[in-house]
Design a protein around this motif. Structure first.
Motif, PDB file in Angstrom:
ATOM      1  N   ARG A  16       0.753  -1.015   0.000  1.00  0.00           N
ATOM      2  CA  ARG A  16      -0.066   0.319  -0.262  1.00  0.00           C
ATOM      3  C   ARG A  16       0.575   1.285  -0.082  1.00  0.00           C
ATOM      4  O   ARG A  16       1.993   1.302   0.073  1.00  0.00           O
ATOM      5  N   ASP A 181      -5.384  14.738 -11.308  1.00  0.00           N
ATOM      6  CA  ASP A 181      -6.623  13.089 -11.861  1.00  0.00           C
ATOM      7  C   ASP A 181      -5.760  12.282 -12.558  1.00  0.00           C
ATOM      8  O   ASP A 181      -4.720  11.806 -12.459  1.00  0.00           O
ATOM      9  N   GLY A 182      -6.629  10.967 -12.070  1.00  0.00           N
ATOM     10  CA  GLY A 182      -6.287   9.468 -11.179  1.00  0.00           C
ATOM     11  C   GLY A 182      -5.854   9.486 -12.700  1.00  0.00           C
ATOM     12  O   GLY A 182      -4.570   8.426 -12.891  1.00  0.00           O
ATOM     13  N   ARG A 183      -6.048  10.088 -13.737  1.00  0.00           N
ATOM     14  CA  ARG A 183      -5.331   9.504 -15.355  1.00  0.00           C
ATOM     15  C   ARG A 183      -4.117  10.007 -15.800  1.00  0.00           C
ATOM     16  O   ARG A 183      -2.875   8.894 -16.198  1.00  0.00           O
ATOM     17  N   PRO A 205      -8.421  10.778  -5.260  1.00  0.00           N
ATOM     18  CA  PRO A 205      -8.447   9.316  -4.998  1.00  0.00           C
ATOM     19  C   PRO A 205      -8.008   9.116  -3.637  1.00  0.00           C
ATOM     20  O   PRO A 205      -7.430   9.773  -3.131  1.00  0.00           O
ATOM     21  N   THR A 206      -8.638   7.635  -3.443  1.00  0.00           N
ATOM     22  CA  THR A 206      -8.389   7.511  -2.015  1.00  0.00           C
ATOM     23  C   THR A 206      -7.075   6.759  -1.478  1.00  0.00           C
ATOM     24  O   THR A 206      -5.954   6.800  -3.421  1.00  0.00           O
ATOM     25  N   ASP A 208      -5.815   3.982  -1.135  1.00  0.00           N
ATOM     26  CA  ASP A 208      -6.154   2.392  -2.462  1.00  0.00           C
ATOM     27  C   ASP A 208      -5.844   2.685  -3.716  1.00  0.00           C
ATOM     28  O   ASP A 208      -5.451   1.706  -4.880  1.00  0.00           O
ATOM     29  N   GLU A 209      -7.396   3.812  -4.084  1.00  0.00           N
ATOM     30  CA  GLU A 209      -7.740   4.163  -5.644  1.00  0.00           C
ATOM     31  C   GLU A 209      -5.449   4.350  -6.125  1.00  0.00           C
ATOM     32  O   GLU A 209      -5.437   4.330  -7.162  1.00  0.00           O
ATOM     33  N   LEU A 210      -4.690   5.695  -5.425  1.00  0.00           N
ATOM     34  CA  LEU A 210      -3.664   5.825  -5.879  1.00  0.00           C
ATOM     35  C   LEU A 210      -3.063   4.597  -5.709  1.00  0.00           C
ATOM     36  O   LEU A 210      -2.040   4.903  -6.706  1.00  0.00           O
ATOM     37  N   ALA A 212      -3.414   1.574  -6.731  1.00  0.00           N
ATOM     38  CA  ALA A 212      -4.017   0.826  -8.017  1.00  0.00           C
ATOM     39  C   ALA A 212      -3.360   1.552  -9.103  1.00  0.00           C
ATOM     40  O   ALA A 212      -2.698   0.943 -10.422  1.00  0.00           O
ATOM     41  N   LEU A 213      -3.135   3.471  -9.193  1.00  0.00           N
ATOM     42  CA  LEU A 213      -2.617   3.798  -9.609  1.00  0.00           C
ATOM     43  C   LEU A 213      -0.786   3.626 -10.170  1.00  0.00           C
ATOM     44  O   LEU A 213      -0.056   4.231 -11.180  1.00  0.00           O
TER      45      LEU A 213
END
Length: 273
Positions: A16, A181-183, A205-206, A208-210, A212-213
């Motif tokens: 993480r 942004d996430g992209r 983004p959370t 966990d989302e970051l 995953a990126l």
């Protein structure tokens, strides 16, 4: 590399992203450590504002060193924001980093943004990075580029060029603050060799989302300092208006226990979820 420095490096390669809370004084750092965070950074804005000085103006070298000395006994890995190194001369920046390393600091942030709102030349920042790594090779050097922060037109190519230069100079990680942004975060993580650091953004983004990126480290920057100031104003305004405050502050005893001479266990123990 010392064991503490190695442990800090390893935190950038976990399952993480490393969530790095940024402190501005002993109480804030001790509270973050008591929450179970394995590493704490400093915020240059918080340090400067608390001392009545401007941020990003190379005005807080003494305050930065004083805070590092104060925080070094805490049971936490400490990384320090040194703005642009508090000097233009790479050897002077290396001297500051060496002094911090001698205090037990495991990392530093070096930025290419300037106090006048412009970007410094990438070769100058790269020279500072190289000088720090030569003088204190164990330190985790997080090289920050303010291309998005300062509104550079078409920032992606400039960011990647600067990230490449700083990595070639020896930077261990690259920090790209801004409302990304996430992209865009995903593109940066894929294109930048080595750990990518971004700012935590409420509503963004959370963690966990970051992760995953491809993000390795998420800093709070000056957010917690500004939130603390905002909470103080909220309580003050509530007193004026007669309404209930929306924030319940820690008790006197809880804050007192953050002092290293209190002899009591600090409050709010336990690791973050």
């Amino acid at each position: 590399m010392t064991a503490r420095c190695a442990a800090f490096h390893a935190l950038h390669h976990g399952d993480r992203p490393l969530l790095l809370p940024n402190a501005w004084d002993h109480a804030s750092a001790a509270a973050f450590a008591a929450r179970g965070h394995p590493a704490v950074g400093t915020t240059s804005l918080g340090v400067a504002a608390a001392a009545g000085l401007p941020d990003a103006a190379a005005a807080t070298r003494a305050e930065t060193l004083r805070l590092a000395r104060l925080l070094s006994p805490l049971p936490v890995l400490l990384t320090v924001d040194i703005e642009a190194g508090h000097a233009d001369d790479p050897s002077a920046v290396a001297d500051l980093a060496t002094e911090l390393a001698g205090l037990g600091v495991v990392g530093v942030n070096i930025e290419d943004g300037r106090g006048d709102g412009s970007l410094g030349a990438p070769d100058v920042t790269a020279a500072k990075v190289a000088a720090v790594k030569a003088a204190a090779p164990g330190l985790f050097v997080n090289a920050r580029t303010d291309t998005w922060w300062l509104g550079v037109p078409d920032p992606l190519p400039a960011t990647l060029d600067r990230a490449r230069a700083y990595r070639e100079a020896g930077a261990d990680g690259i920090f790209v603050p801004g409302a990304l942004d996430g992209r865009t975060v995903g593109v940066l993580a894929a294109a930048i060799e080595g750990p990518l650091n971004v700012l935590y953004r409420p509503g963004g983004p959370t963690l966990d989302e970051l992760g995953a990126l491809g993000v390795a480290r998420v800093s709070t920057g000056s957010l917690l300092f500004r939130a603390a100031l905002g909470a103080a104003l909220d309580v003050l305004d509530a007193a004026v208006s007669g309404r209930p405050a929306s924030t319940e502050p820690p008790s006197y005893a809880e804050v007192q226990r953050l002092s290293p001479v209190s002899g009591a266990e600090p409050f709010a123990p336990g690791r973050p979820s």
